[in-house]
Design an enzyme around this catalytic site. Sequence first.
Site: not given
Ligand code: DQA
Length: 144
Positions: A10-11, A18, A23, A73, A76, A97, A99-101, A106, A110
């Site tokens: 999602p997102n 975004r 990101y 990825n 959330a 797995e 995660h960009l961030s 954070r 998370r």
């Molecule tokens: C994310 C980190 C998650 O906490 C966040 O909800 C995302 C992006 C990342 O790629 O850093 O949607 O997965």
Amino acid sequence: MSRLLLVNGPNLGILGRREPEVYGTDTLTDIKEAVAKEVAGRGWEVVSVQHNGEGELVDAIEAHYDTVGAIVNPGALMMAGWSLRDALASYPRPWIEVHLSNVWARESFRHESVLAPLATGLVVGLGALGYRLAAQALLAKVPA
Ligand code: DQA
């Protein structure tokens, strides 16, 4: 031809627009192309799926058991995506797995991933480069 599965939750369909300060500015298309370049030498193609709904992600994973490995990825859904977790438990190939961030730098909500214990490995906090590094990891992990 062998195919690598690229899954974004999602997102992540609006990457590039975004919260670019968090990101980055690469879009999902840019990321797919970068991963495709990384694995082209091995003759792998990339199947890219992005869904905002957890059920669709589960469907996509079930539909792609024939891929050589996956980069995931979960967005959330890392925190409480139990049905995604169970889908990945049945996925028969290595998966990474991403995660960009740096999620651990954070908010504390998370800091927990329900998926991470099942992953072959994780790449976190390196932006779009993380997907390419995950692709390299799969090249190393999947027998030729
Ligand atoms: C994310 C980190 C998650 O906490 C966040 O909800 C995302 C992006 C990342 O790629 O850093 O949607 O997965």
